[in-house]
Enzyme design. Structure first.
Site, mmCIF file in Angstrom:
data_model
loop_
_atom_site.group_PDB
_atom_site.id
_atom_site.type_symbol
_atom_site.label_atom_id
_atom_site.label_comp_id
_atom_site.label_asym_id
_atom_site.label_seq_id
_atom_site.Cartn_x
_atom_site.Cartn_y
_atom_site.Cartn_z
ATOM 1 N N PHE A 101 92.900 -53.269 -1.760
ATOM 2 C CA PHE A 101 93.523 -53.916 -0.602
ATOM 3 C C PHE A 101 93.611 -55.425 -0.782
ATOM 4 C CE2 PHE A 101 92.496 -55.583 3.840
ATOM 5 C CZ PHE A 101 93.820 -55.619 4.244
ATOM 6 N N SER A 131 80.048 -60.578 1.337
ATOM 7 C CA SER A 131 80.218 -59.949 2.648
ATOM 8 C C SER A 131 79.598 -60.783 3.756
ATOM 9 C CB SER A 131 79.584 -58.555 2.645
ATOM 10 O OG SER A 131 79.561 -58.013 3.947
ATOM 11 N N TYR A 156 74.237 -52.463 0.599
ATOM 12 C CA TYR A 156 75.503 -53.134 0.302
ATOM 13 C C TYR A 156 75.348 -54.653 0.391
ATOM 14 C CZ TYR A 156 80.522 -54.234 0.904
ATOM 15 O OH TYR A 156 81.799 -54.751 0.787
#
Length: 316
Positions: free
Chosen positions: A7, A117, A142
């Site tokens: 993406f 992130s 993560y």
């Protein structure tokens, strides 16, 4: 560019080409491209493609040859799934990144831009918005792995002089994002609305996130790769505003022009209650700020799923 078929990578590689940059793409092939494609051959956008796994150091060195800036956009899993197999996540992301950094040094790359992130590395905070110097206590594997990669970038800068920029991106969304289980709530809602399905909401819908359109993220990535000198190397990228999941549902209803059924599910332990990023540093260091208005961005995401028949991924 690692992860050029995803993406973020799809938007970034096209924007870079439109800006007149030479682009080399590395990773799994995007739809319509076979894995047998000869290394370095260009696609219709003039982008040279190298198909392979980013743990393959030999292929990476060849792909990185002549590149001055390398974008690391690869993420192996989602925050919700990472805790189920933390060792696998380390092997896929952290170990693979170390191999990539070795290849980048060997190839003479000048700067690495890494997408971290902003939604997970900070963990639970007691005040908002969150600045880059806030504590980092992730509550999912993560986020821990993203933070570990940030530290390895600092190490390679210290050992080898490899310049780097970390963008802690909040919650990116927009055209081209495919709905996936347990992540990407705007894409999930857009796909559900386009197919007449309920909006699946984890918990009571009060969880707050900082949503930023893909065009704004792309602009920040380009700035991170082209600014001559970086006064700071870790930078938040977001809208600077918080919106609850119920706010997203309301905006999607407005985009669809009709009421949407809401399917509430039990909350998830990996979900931080609220994340809103302080983007002051991005404005100062990158001379960047978000440009796409919230309602317009959501409407564009809805129209993409409506017009391209992108199916939603079933939620277990």
């Amino acid at each position: 560019m690692l992860g050029a078929g995803g993406f973020l990578g799809t938007h970034l590689r096209r924007a870079l080409r439109l800006g007149g940059h030479e682009v080399t793409a590395f990773g799994h092939p995007p739809p319509g491209m076979t894995s047998e494609r000869p290394a370095g051959t260009a696609d219709t956008d003039g982008i040279a493609w190298h198909i392979g796994d980013f743990t393959d150091r030999g292929r990476l060195v060849r792909a990185l040859g002549g590149c001055t800036v390398a974008y690391h956009l690869i993420g192996s899993t989602s925050p919700a799934r990472s805790n189920a197999a933390p060792a696998e996540d380390v092997a896929d992301t952290v170990i693979g990144t170390i191999a990539f950094l070795d290849a980048a040094v060997a190839a003479g790359v000048k700067r690495v831009v890494f997408v971290s992130s902003g939604g997970t590395v900070y963990g639970v905070q007691n005040r908002l918005p969150i600045a880059e110097d806030f504590p980092t206590d992730p509550i999912c594997a993560y986020g821990i792995n993203k933070l570990a990669i940030e530290k390895y970038l600092h190490l390679y800068h210290h050992l080898h002089g490899l310049d780097y920029c970390v963008l802690r991106v909040a919650n990116p969304f927009g055209e081209g994002q495919v709905s996936r289980r347990q992540q990407g709530v705007v894409a999930a809602f857009a796909a559900a609305a386009a197919h007449g399905e309920p909006l699946v909401i984890w918990g009571d819908g009060s969880i707050v996130r900082d949503y930023v359109h893909i065009d704004d993220v792309t602009a920040a990535l380009i700035q991170a790769g082209t600014v001559p000198a970086l006064a700071e190397r870790v930078i938040n990228i977001g809208s600077g505003e918080g919106r609850s999941v119920l706010d997203v549902a309301d905006a999607m209803e407005a985009a669809a022009g009709r009421p949407l059924v809401r399917d509430f599910r039990p909350g998830r332990p990996v979900d931080v209650p609220a994340v809103v990023l302080d983007i002051t540093r991005a404005r100062r260091v990158l001379e960047w700020s978000p440009q796409v208005p919230w309602r317009e961005a959501v409407a564009r995401a809805y129209r993409f799923h409506r017009d391209h028949a992108v199916p939603a991924v079933p939620v277990p």
